[in-house]
Design an enzyme around this catalytic site. Structure first.
Site, PDB file in Angstrom:
ATOM      1  N   ASN A   9       0.872  -1.174   0.000  1.00  0.00           N
ATOM      2  CA  ASN A   9       0.000   0.000   0.000  1.00  0.00           C
ATOM      3  C   ASN A   9       0.913   1.228   0.000  1.00  0.00           C
ATOM      4  OD1 ASN A   9      -1.766   2.072   0.591  1.00  0.00           O
ATOM      5  ND2 ASN A   9      -2.210   1.385   2.686  1.00  0.00           N
ATOM      6  N   LYS A  11       0.204   4.293  -0.231  1.00  0.00           N
ATOM      7  CA  LYS A  11      -0.386   5.488   0.404  1.00  0.00           C
ATOM      8  C   LYS A  11      -0.153   6.736  -0.464  1.00  0.00           C
ATOM      9  CE  LYS A  11      -0.009   3.208   4.830  1.00  0.00           C
ATOM     10  NZ  LYS A  11       0.095   3.296   6.272  1.00  0.00           N
ATOM     11  N   HIS A  94      -9.349   1.120   5.268  1.00  0.00           N
ATOM     12  CA  HIS A  94      -8.028   1.314   5.878  1.00  0.00           C
ATOM     13  C   HIS A  94      -8.170   2.220   7.101  1.00  0.00           C
ATOM     14  CE1 HIS A  94      -3.921   2.583   6.569  1.00  0.00           C
ATOM     15  NE2 HIS A  94      -3.575   1.456   5.974  1.00  0.00           N
ATOM     16  N   GLU A  96      -6.540   4.635   8.129  1.00  0.00           N
ATOM     17  CA  GLU A  96      -6.395   6.078   7.865  1.00  0.00           C
ATOM     18  C   GLU A  96      -7.700   6.639   7.287  1.00  0.00           C
ATOM     19  OE1 GLU A  96      -2.762   5.599   5.651  1.00  0.00           O
ATOM     20  OE2 GLU A  96      -1.819   4.957   7.516  1.00  0.00           O
ATOM     21  N   GLU A 166      -5.057  -5.002  10.766  1.00  0.00           N
ATOM     22  CA  GLU A 166      -4.012  -4.000  10.993  1.00  0.00           C
ATOM     23  C   GLU A 166      -4.290  -3.265  12.296  1.00  0.00           C
ATOM     24  OE1 GLU A 166      -2.214  -2.861   6.901  1.00  0.00           O
ATOM     25  OE2 GLU A 166      -3.930  -1.580   7.250  1.00  0.00           O
ATOM     26  N   GLY A 172       2.735   2.170  10.851  1.00  0.00           N
ATOM     27  CA  GLY A 172       3.680   3.263  10.657  1.00  0.00           C
ATOM     28  C   GLY A 172       4.408   3.692  11.923  1.00  0.00           C
ATOM     29  N   SER A 212       3.690  -2.139  10.371  1.00  0.00           N
ATOM     30  CA  SER A 212       5.144  -2.214  10.546  1.00  0.00           C
ATOM     31  C   SER A 212       5.725  -3.587  10.194  1.00  0.00           C
ATOM     32  CB  SER A 212       5.544  -1.789  11.966  1.00  0.00           C
ATOM     33  OG  SER A 212       5.153  -0.440  12.198  1.00  0.00           O
TER      34      SER A 212
HETATM   35  P1  PGA Z   1       3.008   0.241   7.662  1.00  0.00           P
HETATM   36  O1  PGA Z   1       1.538   0.431   7.054  1.00  0.00           O
HETATM   37  O2  PGA Z   1       3.555  -1.038   7.073  1.00  0.00           O
HETATM   38  O3  PGA Z   1       3.775   1.440   7.244  1.00  0.00           O
HETATM   39  O4  PGA Z   1       2.849   0.125   9.148  1.00  0.00           O
HETATM   40  C1  PGA Z   1       0.670  -0.652   6.873  1.00  0.00           C
HETATM   41  C2  PGA Z   1      -0.649  -0.158   6.322  1.00  0.00           C
HETATM   42  O5  PGA Z   1      -1.110   0.907   6.734  1.00  0.00           O
HETATM   43  O6  PGA Z   1      -1.260  -0.825   5.460  1.00  0.00           O
END
Ligand code: PGA
Length: 250
Positions: A9, A11, A94, A96, A166, A172, A212
């Protein structure tokens, strides 16, 4: 029974030129890979990346879509537009989108059903906040997000659905759920799916872990019986960090 599914992803990263460069490098590096792969560039790079991944073993994903097919929805992107560009799978719900853009389960469910109606695969993200985990509510939150996100989705349509667990506190942040903590939730989610659709469907649904994930921790997570893949953010932005995860078992 279930194939590993490793997805990137991207982003809000990568201009079109950068996206094409990364997609080309990944296509080359993963061409003999034995898992299922997807990359989800930003909307602006979908057209260009579509041409790079066409006919390869890397699927084209989108990061979001509108609840509506078309109409007066300034700034939105519809399922018809995504399909037109060759998008095969869409990430929905997601964290976010849920937490920054206030998408609720009803809205996410509308998107899930619309994508499936048009034959797109769906990668439905679920996961609890830190305070929900600390209050002992991680399972309950994931169960609600599954039941409400998948409301009205048939057992047949579940063939097109992947779940991504997640935990929001791990996205992140560099904090990863331990393999055992993640497995506990994955196992629980599969039992919820079994209750909704029966054991056969539940056993066939791929449940990815996200938060992560990186080369150093991927193997230990992916070796757990109910962790079938990864949805990777930060580590998906470079071939050197994504490929080792994508090829963890080769
Ligand atoms: P990340 O993001 O690997 O940077 O933690 C995962 C995601 O949001 O899909």
């Amino acid at each position: 029974m279930r194939n590993y599914f490793i997805a990137g992803n991207w982003k809000m990263h990568k201009t079109t030129g950068e996206a094409v460069e990364l997609a080309k490098a990944l296509v080359e590096d993963l061409k003999d890979g034995k898992n299922k792969y997807m990359i989800a560039p930003p909307f602006t790079a979908l057209d260009a990346v579509s041409k790079v991944v066409k006919g390869t073993n890397v699927m084209l994903g989108a990061q979001n879509m509108s609840t509506e097919e078309q109409g007066a929805h300034t700034g939105e992107v519809s399922v018809l537009m995504l399909k037109d560009l060759g998008v095969q799978i869409v990430i929905l719900g997601h964290s976010e989108r849920r937490h920054i853009y206030k998408e609720d389960d009803a809205m996410i469910n509308k998107k899930v059903r619309l994508a499936l109606k048009h034959g797109l695969e769906v990668d439905l993200c679920i996961g609890e906040l830190l305070e929900e985990r600390e209050a002992g509510k991680a399972e309950a939150v994931c169960e609600r997000q599954l039941r409400e996100g998948l409301a009205g989705v048939t057992a047949e349509e579940m063939k097109l659905v992947t779940i991504a667990y997640e935990p929001v506190w791990a996205i992140g942040t560099g904090k990863t759920a331990t393999p055992d903590d993640a497995e506990t939730i994955h196992y629980y989610c599969r039992s919820v799916l079994a209750d909704m659709y029966g054991k056969e469907v539940a056993d066939s649904v791929v449940i990815q872990y996200g938060g992560s994930m990186k080369a150093e921790n991927a193997k230990a997570l992916l070796e757990k019986p109910d962790i079938d893949g990864g949805l990777i953010g930060g580590a998906s932005l470079k071939v050197e960090t994504f490929s080792p995860i994508a090829k963890f078992n080769s």
